[in-house]
Design a protein around this motif. Structure first.
Motif, mmCIF file in Angstrom:
data_model
loop_
_atom_site.group_PDB
_atom_site.id
_atom_site.type_symbol
_atom_site.label_atom_id
_atom_site.label_comp_id
_atom_site.label_asym_id
_atom_site.label_seq_id
_atom_site.Cartn_x
_atom_site.Cartn_y
_atom_site.Cartn_z
ATOM 1 N N GLY A 236 0.778 -1.221 0.000
ATOM 2 C CA GLY A 236 0.000 0.000 0.000
ATOM 3 C C GLY A 236 0.814 1.277 0.000
ATOM 4 N N TRP A 237 0.497 2.163 -0.936
ATOM 5 C CA TRP A 237 0.946 3.548 -0.902
ATOM 6 C C TRP A 237 -0.153 4.378 -0.234
ATOM 7 C CZ3 TRP A 237 2.289 0.078 -4.558
ATOM 8 C CH2 TRP A 237 3.592 0.091 -5.075
ATOM 9 N N ASP A 238 0.049 5.677 -0.119
ATOM 10 C CA ASP A 238 -0.988 6.489 0.518
ATOM 11 C C ASP A 238 -2.239 6.609 -0.340
ATOM 12 O OD1 ASP A 238 0.160 8.028 -1.437
ATOM 13 O OD2 ASP A 238 0.433 9.818 -0.199
ATOM 14 N N ASP A 239 -2.109 6.373 -1.670
ATOM 15 C CA ASP A 239 -3.261 6.551 -2.556
ATOM 16 C C ASP A 239 -3.475 5.384 -3.520
ATOM 17 O OD1 ASP A 239 -1.022 6.897 -4.117
ATOM 18 O OD2 ASP A 239 -1.661 8.770 -5.045
ATOM 19 N N SER A 347 1.620 -3.542 -20.207
ATOM 20 C CA SER A 347 1.584 -2.572 -19.112
ATOM 21 C C SER A 347 0.244 -1.841 -19.134
ATOM 22 C CB SER A 347 2.699 -1.536 -19.258
ATOM 23 O OG SER A 347 3.982 -2.135 -19.296
ATOM 24 N N ARG A 348 -0.322 -1.619 -17.970
ATOM 25 C CA ARG A 348 -1.545 -0.829 -17.849
ATOM 26 C C ARG A 348 -1.373 0.169 -16.702
ATOM 27 N NH1 ARG A 348 -6.513 -5.262 -18.458
ATOM 28 N NH2 ARG A 348 -5.597 -6.415 -20.224
ATOM 29 N N SER A 349 -2.060 1.297 -16.839
ATOM 30 C CA SER A 349 -2.005 2.338 -15.822
ATOM 31 C C SER A 349 -3.306 2.352 -15.028
ATOM 32 C CB SER A 349 -1.757 3.700 -16.466
ATOM 33 O OG SER A 349 -0.473 3.754 -17.044
ATOM 34 N N TYR A 350 -3.178 2.659 -13.734
ATOM 35 C CA TYR A 350 -4.332 2.720 -12.841
ATOM 36 C C TYR A 350 -4.304 4.065 -12.119
ATOM 37 C CZ TYR A 350 -4.761 -2.262 -13.721
ATOM 38 O OH TYR A 350 -4.901 -3.481 -14.333
ATOM 39 N N LEU A 351 -5.418 4.761 -12.171
ATOM 40 C CA LEU A 351 -5.515 6.039 -11.487
ATOM 41 C C LEU A 351 -5.576 5.831 -9.982
ATOM 42 C CD1 LEU A 351 -8.092 7.972 -13.710
ATOM 43 C CD2 LEU A 351 -5.687 8.561 -13.378
ATOM 44 N N PRO A 352 -4.715 6.465 -9.220
ATOM 45 C CA PRO A 352 -4.825 6.372 -7.756
ATOM 46 C C PRO A 352 -6.130 7.007 -7.277
ATOM 47 C CG PRO A 352 -2.675 7.208 -8.421
ATOM 48 C CD PRO A 352 -3.569 7.255 -9.633
ATOM 49 N N ARG A 353 -6.459 6.743 -6.042
ATOM 50 C CA ARG A 353 -7.672 7.315 -5.457
ATOM 51 C C ARG A 353 -7.536 8.819 -5.295
ATOM 52 N NH1 ARG A 353 -6.328 3.069 -2.505
ATOM 53 N NH2 ARG A 353 -5.557 4.338 -0.796
#
Length: 353
Positions: A236-239, A347-353
């Motif tokens: 886990g990161w902060d977002d 590779s795929r990108s995911y938007l953080p919260r």
């Protein structure tokens, strides 16, 4: 009066013994020094009986013909370059259970295996049916490595030695000694039991690493079965949060508990292959429908499917798992992009919260 100190010592000893006798070990710790699955009935061998039959039987390793059965899809990786700033989390499937996760300048890799064989020998054993999505040399500098368990298709000694002492390694109980013997400095290895956590500060980011339950077995020889623990990992990161399942069977207790404790994940990394036949593999490898159930149990927003298309170790056709996964997602009434299989190298990108 002279006997009072001795009497006090006896009373203290009785109290300590009673307290220790009343203390309960975690349910996955057996009193034999090995580890057990709390939700699997004891059996005579299960997966190991099946593997012995395949190794020494007439059929040997499961056959696969790319001309007949199709080719594992591949794609060109799109990595976050060193020094590049990205607001998204970038995730790349390298093959088997090896996934590169890049976020906030931190590079995490799971169960890295770049060798041509999943074997204790360099000349014989199960061979890759698809090449890694990138070479080991093409990796960005790795900060964190998580290892789910000690099987050869998840813990690869040549890869570990080449990664060396730059990363911090997170491993289940019992595996630190193996890492040190492989040449990794003791202070670079963090050994955790289920539900234990550590935080790592890397490149200005804080990353939390937690060992979570999974349902599997361990062993690299004929004598060390279940002497080392197996584990999934919450990262886990902060977002942005990831759950990496490693290799696991299914039960309706542990994965729901993971989802409850972490209140869901932005991305699940869930195995979908290695499930046939169910008679032998059912307790220790999920099929695609169970993988979809885990996705729901842990509360993942999206999940990627791994542990297929690389080593053909079990009875199902090599390319069947992603087809079965699409059917399972549809049957569960979920959006088609909720649980998906990448191409090797994609590779795929995911938007953080």
């Amino acid at each position: 009066m002279k006997n009072i100190p001795a009497l006090l010592m006896v009373l203290v000893g009785v109290f300590v013994f009673a307290a220790s006798a009343g203390a309960r070990s975690p349910e996955h710790h057996a009193n034999t020094g090995r580890f057990v699955n709390p939700y699997v009935a004891p059996s005579s061998g299960g997966v190991f009986s099946f593997l012995r039959r395949r190794v020494f039987g007439a059929d040997h390793w499961a056959s696969y013909d790319s001309e007949r059965d199709g080719v594992v899809p591949t794609a060109e990786p799109r990595l976050v370059a060193v020094g590049e700033q990205s607001n998204n989390a970038r995730v790349t499937w390298i093959g088997q259970s090896t996934v590169l996760i890049q976020h906030e300048g931190v590079n995490v890799i799971t169960d890295p295996i770049f060798s041509a064989l999943a074997s204790p020998f360099g000349f014989v054993g199960p061979a890759r049916k698809s090449a890694p999505g990138m070479t080991l040399e093409a990796l960005p500098p790795i900060d964190i490595v998580v290892i789910s368990h000690d099987h050869y298709d998840h813990l690869d000694a040549p890869t570990i030695r080449r990664l060396g002492n730059r990363p911090r390694y997170f491993v289940p109980l019992g595996l630190k000694a193996w890492m040190v013997a492989a040449g990794i400095a003791e202070h670079r290895v963090v050994e955790l039991d289920w539900w234990e956590s550590r935080s790592v500060a890397s490149r200005g980011a804080e990353v939390s690493i937690t060992a979570t339950p999974s349902q599997h077995v361990s062993g690299r020889t004929l004598t060390d079965r279940n002497r080392r623990l197996w584990s999934a990992w919450a990262i886990g990161w902060d977002d942005f949060s990831v759950w990496f399942g490693g290799d696991t069977g299914y039960n309706d207790v542990q994965f729901k508990a993971i989802g409850d404790r972490f209140e869901g994940f932005d991305l699940g990394i869930i195995p979908i292959g290695g499930y046939g036949p169910r008679t032998y593999m059912g307790d220790f490898h999920v099929d695609p429908a169970q993988a979809v159930q885990i996705h729901q149990d842990i509360g993942a927003r999206r999940s990627m499917a791994v542990h297929w298309g690389t080593f053909h170790l079990t009875a199902e056709p090599l390319l069947e798992p992603p087809r079965a996964l699409r059917a399972a997602v549809q049957s569960a009434g979920l959006p088609t992009d909720s649980v998906t299989a990448f191409a090797v190298g994609e590779s795929r990108s995911y938007l953080p919260r």
